[in-house]
Scaffold this active site. Structure first.
Site, PDB file in Angstrom:
ATOM      1  CG  ASP A   1      -1.725   1.482   1.424  1.00 37.19           C
ATOM      2  OD1 ASP A   1      -2.229   1.583   0.432  1.00 37.19           O
ATOM      3  OD2 ASP A   1      -1.839   1.684   2.609  1.00 37.19           O
TER       4      ASP A   1
ATOM      5  CB  ALA B   1      -1.198   7.009   2.386  1.00 39.68           C
TER       6      ALA B   1
ATOM      7  CB  ALA C   1     -11.439  11.756   8.149  1.00 44.92           C
TER       8      ALA C   1
ATOM      9  CG  MET D   1      -7.224   4.865   5.616  1.00 42.98           C
ATOM     10  SD  MET D   1      -7.528   6.406   4.489  1.00 42.98           S
ATOM     11  CE  MET D   1      -7.742   7.557   5.858  1.00 42.98           C
TER      12      MET D   1
ATOM     13  CE  LYS E   1      -7.543   7.759  -0.509  1.00 40.63           C
ATOM     14  NZ  LYS E   1      -7.541   6.792   0.725  1.00 40.63           N
TER      15      LYS E   1
ATOM     16  CG  HIS F   1     -12.543   6.847   2.792  1.00 38.10           C
ATOM     17  ND1 HIS F   1     -11.513   6.347   3.352  1.00 38.10           N
ATOM     18  CD2 HIS F   1     -13.034   7.956   4.042  1.00 38.10           C
ATOM     19  CE1 HIS F   1     -11.321   7.046   4.708  1.00 38.10           C
ATOM     20  NE2 HIS F   1     -12.166   7.712   4.871  1.00 38.10           N
TER      21      HIS F   1
ATOM     22  NE  ARG G   1      -6.067  -1.504  -1.202  1.00 31.31           N
ATOM     23  CZ  ARG G   1      -4.993  -0.539  -0.786  1.00 31.31           C
ATOM     24  NH1 ARG G   1      -5.469   0.461  -0.092  1.00 31.31           N
ATOM     25  NH2 ARG G   1      -4.002  -0.398  -1.371  1.00 31.31           N
TER      26      ARG G   1
ATOM     27  CG  ASP H   1      -1.795   1.903   6.812  1.00 28.78           C
ATOM     28  OD1 ASP H   1      -2.284   2.798   7.135  1.00 28.78           O
ATOM     29  OD2 ASP H   1      -2.020   1.799   5.367  1.00 28.78           O
TER      30      ASP H   1
END
Length: 272
Positions: free
Chosen positions: A13, A15, A47, A51, A55, A58, A163, A189
């Protein structure tokens, strides 16, 4: 370069995994986009909640958090609509493109770890919840810092979507010429990225302290006492544990030991 490893590819990944310790670039921008689009306040924790997925999805998922839904309905008289998600996403994109380069610095040891994998003949794949136009800003800046994966998939590159489905990880395996998904490792992460790895039939490694779930800045991480780190680890372990990663470590700095263990298991005929 020698092909001294039974592992064919490691797919990272971006970020919170390789760059942007604490995954702050996307998080702060979500808060800003809600504010700019609708003068609506969300917290950093809200927010962070979904994750790892694309986006647009999200933003929609944040709108479906019960507390956010309640505030949104109180303010606008109805739940968030897809057209509202579109408007927030439209605000998000230019903000994210402007901000992502500021958060492109690799996480401690990331470049060394990646270069050591490359030196063993292991291909380096990558995928992101970021859309392609954000990745087009991030990739060259990360390259200036020394991070150059062999392949990059953005969340909107594939018509099937991102994902936790397997598509981005599998696209990496194909493009990198990996002959077996059982010889590939997915490092992430966030839970959706670990699920992506499982769905693609790969070994999975979750990162506890560098990413979204711990939510520590690099300075906070460096300054933290053991109690703070333990609390952050436990927060992340609960969230990542739901995706059942094969391994959980603090940061990418701990990956070489994991890779050595996976190599032994692959050579012994184990599958993920």
């Amino acid at each position: 370069m020698s092909h001294s490893s039974p592992i064919q590819a490691v797919i990272f990944d971006w970020a919170g995994t390789i760059v942007d310790f604490g995954s702050f670039a996307p998080t702060s921008i979500f808060v800003e986009a809600f504010k700019q689009g609708f003068d609506f306040e969300i917290s950093l924790d809200e927010a962070r909640e979904p994750m790892g997925i694309g986006k647009w999805d999200h933003i929609k998922a944040v709108g479906q958090i019960p507390a956010v839904t309640a505030r949104w309905t109180a303010k606008f008289g109805q739940e968030m609509q897809d057209s509202d998600v579109d408007a927030i996403y439209a605000a998000f994109m230019p903000l994210q493109k402007a901000k992502v380069a500021d958060h492109a610095e690799p996480i401690l040891n990331a470049v060394d770890v990646v270069n050591d994998l490359k030196h063993k003949g292991i291909k380096i794949g990558s995928c992101s919840g970021y859309p392609r136009q954000v990745m087009d800003v991030l990739i060259p800046v990360a390259a200036d810092y020394g991070y150059k994966p062999d392949y990059v998939v953005a969340t909107d590159d594939l018509p099937q979507g991102g994902r936790p489905a397997a598509f981005m990880a599998l696209k990496n395996a194909i493009e990198l010429g990996a002959t077996s998904v059982g010889a590939c490792v997915k490092v992430d992460d966030a839970a959706p990225g670990i699920e992506e790895g499982h769905n693609a039939g790969m070994w999975t490694v979750g990162l506890l302290l560098s990413g979204n779930e711990a939510g520590l800045t690099f300075d906070q991480y460096q300054a933290a006492d053991e109690a703070t780190l333990t609390a952050a680890r436990e927060r992340a372990r609960i969230k990542l544990g739901k995706a059942s990663p094969h391994y959980l470590v603090d940061t990418i700095a701990d990956l070489p030991g994991v890779i050595a263990d996976i190599e032994k298991r692959v050579l012994a005929g184990e599958r993920p």
